[in-house]
Design an enzyme around this catalytic site. Structure first.
Site, short mmCIF file in Angstrom:
data_model
loop_
_atom_site.label_atom_id
_atom_site.label_comp_id
_atom_site.label_asym_id
_atom_site.label_seq_id
_atom_site.Cartn_x
_atom_site.Cartn_y
_atom_site.Cartn_z
N HIS A 178 0.83 -1.21 0.00
CA HIS A 178 0.00 0.00 0.00
C HIS A 178 0.87 1.25 0.00
O HIS A 178 1.91 1.30 0.65
CB HIS A 178 -1.02 0.00 1.13
N ASP A 192 6.30 0.28 6.32
CA ASP A 192 4.84 0.17 6.21
C ASP A 192 4.32 1.31 5.35
O ASP A 192 3.93 2.33 5.88
CB ASP A 192 4.24 0.18 7.61
N GLU A 249 -4.79 1.83 2.68
CA GLU A 249 -4.96 0.56 3.39
C GLU A 249 -5.23 0.83 4.86
O GLU A 249 -6.03 0.16 5.51
CB GLU A 249 -3.69 -0.29 3.23
N GLU A 250 -4.54 1.85 5.38
CA GLU A 250 -4.48 2.03 6.84
C GLU A 250 -5.85 2.28 7.48
O GLU A 250 -6.12 1.80 8.57
CB GLU A 250 -3.51 3.16 7.20
N ASP A 255 3.12 -6.75 3.25
CA ASP A 255 2.80 -5.66 4.17
C ASP A 255 3.22 -6.00 5.60
O ASP A 255 2.49 -5.77 6.56
CB ASP A 255 1.31 -5.33 4.09
N HIS A 295 3.89 2.14 12.50
CA HIS A 295 2.98 3.25 12.80
C HIS A 295 3.59 4.32 13.71
O HIS A 295 2.85 5.11 14.30
CB HIS A 295 1.67 2.76 13.44
#
Lengths: 476, 476
Positions: B283, B295, B329-330, B357, B429
């Site tokens: 993503h 990520d 995506e998140e 991912d 994240h």
């Protein structure tokens, strides 16, 4: 008479020297036996943990001269009293007060990217709105020193060497600290607009490491800050593309007058020679991004823990024990220098000293700077801490650690209890200096080493050579 | 007639099933030999590294719907074209746009302490000036679920379980993600003023981990944020003292209308069955504290690297290869769901798919959800990647990963190439999601695995069972 006096003095000095050699300092076997009990007791005692947990939880960061610095002094005074020390007092320490209000940086060209940055202690602020200038990068301090001023003028100088982790912290003294302390002054002399370094740390966290910088006399200070290591990487990746890169740096900070804080001192009174003392401690100030757990709440906690287990013995050691929470070590050993100045005349009373200021991981090496006839006693202390995994290096000096190195310079015999600093510089001076970085088991090992060393020094028959000017030439 | 139709249908279904069992999907030996060459070539190829280095350096964070999201799409389109894909196009993806402007938290009583905090995606902001309320703490989501509303009402709920690191990321699905995604909604239903969790991460850095949260229909959203792990510790140390603790939380963030972004798709056209394709990717959106390296810049980079080495072969594989840079995506697989909706009817053309991912550390396990008669072909792929250190678990499903799991749900056969996530959740994240966390050697291993799998799937004689609704019941 005039001619005779020097001869008499010379004879007296010789006699003194011979006497010292003839009567080596010794630690009685009974004290060695007691030390073995202390060692075991310390490994089960959580006074040090409770101290550093309390200080970091109830006070937190303790930037020298800040409101929290004063709060911390009150906290420590109350805790020292609650722990039952015989005497608790303060001695004033005055220094320039540096304040940090805000700090921001971003790359503006060729790519827009925020940058994680922290101002260095002593840095002036930028004009409001910040400075925007092209970056010029150097791989090392030597490369910056060699640079022609026209390459640097009006630019933001960036110096980017990496520190690597070592048990003995070597890269901090060789790489990180020199770039941070000297780089801004050199860049300022060449007309730079500002200075950035790759944080003096061994981690890859996006948390910059602060720390003090020094501007040489006559140099007009320039704004100086540290990028986190990933941000330094980003700058280097951009510069590799061969395009000019521009950074905006906005720091609101600076020196604002003077502040008078204090060293906080606690004493356990010796039973037969109370005027003589073993001195230990750490510094109470910390940098402000973290809560000052490993730097240096732990140092005071270890000393407090050691004094506590010794205080539980049926009788006090012969000499006194002093625990000092030093003021403002970070900006230049102000607390240590104040103690040295205040106690220089009676420095012989400070029979031996050791400050803990390398985190809370285990002590792995002992070194000392003492008079030759006290070497055997140091070897006795080393043998007593050997079961705790501590090596003895009889050939290296022991300057007693940070603030106490200033006291050592005026003549106090020094003991250095070297902590494993493999992890220390991952967190040092960053927001990551928090309680979770302290391993309670390793902390207790530190307490055990300090308890044994402090007790045996306080019980020694004979001294370690403390005298005005005795170790003036000692360099680590 | 009415009775016969079902029988005929049943017969047809049986025939189809029998046929599938009778003609197992096979990969020709010549393709296996070519895959071995690809494997070696991929281990020396830095196309993936160059891609993720470029994306993180020249664009950086890519919060869905932000200016950088659009910039990243342009960057990826240009890079896909420069890499020589046969076709590059976009497909629109529409979603609610969440914005983050600022976030602050501090403890105000019983001790004043700043707290490192980050708002969760979908969180509304607090009123200007923030919310100040007492904390009520829960050890787990279950404890919060069981709490009487009067304990929670008007308070700031804190839920504090810790995640531990595992190769298979297990604690994220079991602990971190449920607390973050469901906790705020549960707290809101009980009347809480706001929600805080211990970051869903396995590190001890003072960097909070963001991520999305979901509010159930009918629940009025409350401000929700994550504390860094050391800050969560601090809160817990304070609460252990049994005194009420008060936090001030100020978030300026929220959902602001809709945004239409796009999936960016690149295709290498197959030489004999160009309408059928193997699909891979990652993503393009990332969270905003870091630069979206692990990520999920790495995921797209790995797919691009795999396509690149396959494109260097003397001839194209039989089927096409698609690389997709998925949008958003998140916040809930928006890109994957849009792809699934747009391609549901011709899902049989997507013969097999796998999305990367889980960072950039090495792939250690292969699983697949395919029709039974394609199991042997999966075993052939597994044998071809076995020299790269990849185990084959024939009994576990393979839902193809994040966005492609949404495509799998509409009928695409799935391949899962499991990355070692031991380190992943230290950085995931958080601001620590930066390029330095990618190990180029492990990245190349990923590229080699993807290149082999993509090539062999594209060369297979027979399919893997993709058909509308074929895997509707598949759960990992």
């Amino acid at each position: 008479m005039l001619r005779k006096l020097p001869l008499l003095l010379a004879a007296a000095l010789t006699a003194s020297t011979v006497q010292a050699q003839d009567a080596p300092t010794r630690i009685p076997e009974s004290a060695i036996a007691t030390a073995a009990q202390l060692r075991e007791r310390a490994l089960k005692d959580d006074t040090a943990w409770d101290f550093v947990e309390g200080l970091t939880t109830e006070v937190g960061q303790r930037l020298a001269g800040s409101e929290n610095d004063a709060k911390a002094r009150e906290w420590v005074i109350a805790r020292f009293k609650a722990l039952g020390f015989d005497k608790v007092w303060t001695e004033p320490v005055t220094y320039p007060k540096w304040v940090r209000r805000s700090e921001h940086a971003r790359m503006t060209a060729p790519y827009a990217q925020p940058l994680a940055v922290t101002a260095l202690g002593n840095s002036p602020g930028t004009p409001a709105g910040g400075i925007t200038a092209e970056i010029v990068a150097f791989e090392s301090l030597d490369a910056l020193k060699a640079a022609r001023p026209e390459l640097v003028r009006d630019k933001i100088v960036y110096v980017g060497p990496r520190m690597h982790a070592h048990k003995d912290g070597g890269d901090y003294g060789k790489v990180g600290s020199p770039v941070r302390t000297k780089g801004p002054s050199i860049a300022a002399q060449k007309g730079a607009a500002a200075f950035l370094l790759r944080s003096a740390g061994t981690d890859d966290n996006r948390l910059p490491h602060t720390g003090t910088t020094d501007f040489e006399k006559g140099v007009t200070p320039i704004p100086a800050a540290a990028l986190s290591s990933p941000d330094a990487d980003l700058v280097e990746h951009v510069l590799k593309r061969g395009k000019p890169a521009t950074i905006e740096l906005a720091l609101d900070c600076g020196v604002e007058g003077e502040y008078t804080g204090a060293n906080v001192i606690a004493e356990l009174r010796g039973r037969t020679r109370p005027n003589e003392y073993f001195i230990m401690g750490g510094h109470l100030d910390s940098w402000d991004p973290g809560t000052g757990a490993i730097d240096d709440g732990a140092g005071i906690a270890i000393s407090v823990g050691a004094a506590h287990v010794i205080a539980q013995l049926p009788e006090r050691p012969k000499r006194s024990l002093r625990v000092v929470a030093f003021a403002n070590e970070e900006a230049g050993l102000y607390g240590g220098k104040a103690y040295a100045a205040a106690h220089a005349k009676e420095i012989a009373h400070a029979v031996l000293g050791s400050e803990s200021d390398g985190g809370a991981d285990r002590i792995w090496k002992l070194t000392a700077s003492v008079k030759p006839s006290a070497r055997d006693a140091i070897a006795q202390i080393a043998a007593a801490v050997q079961p705790l995994g501590v090596e003895y290096d009889a050939n290296a000096p022991g300057r007693a650690g940070s603030d106490l190195s200033a006291v050592h310079e005026v003549g106090m015999a020094g003991l250095s209890l070297h902590q494993d600093t493999t992890r220390y510089f991952d967190w040092h001076h960053s927001a990551n200096d928090t309680l979770d970085k302290i391993d309670p088991e390793q902390l207790r090992q530190n307490v055990a080493v300090y308890a044994v060393a402090a007790y045996l020094a306080a019980e020694a028959e004979g001294d370690f050579g403390s005298a005005p000017g005795a170790f003036a030439q000692d360099k680590e």
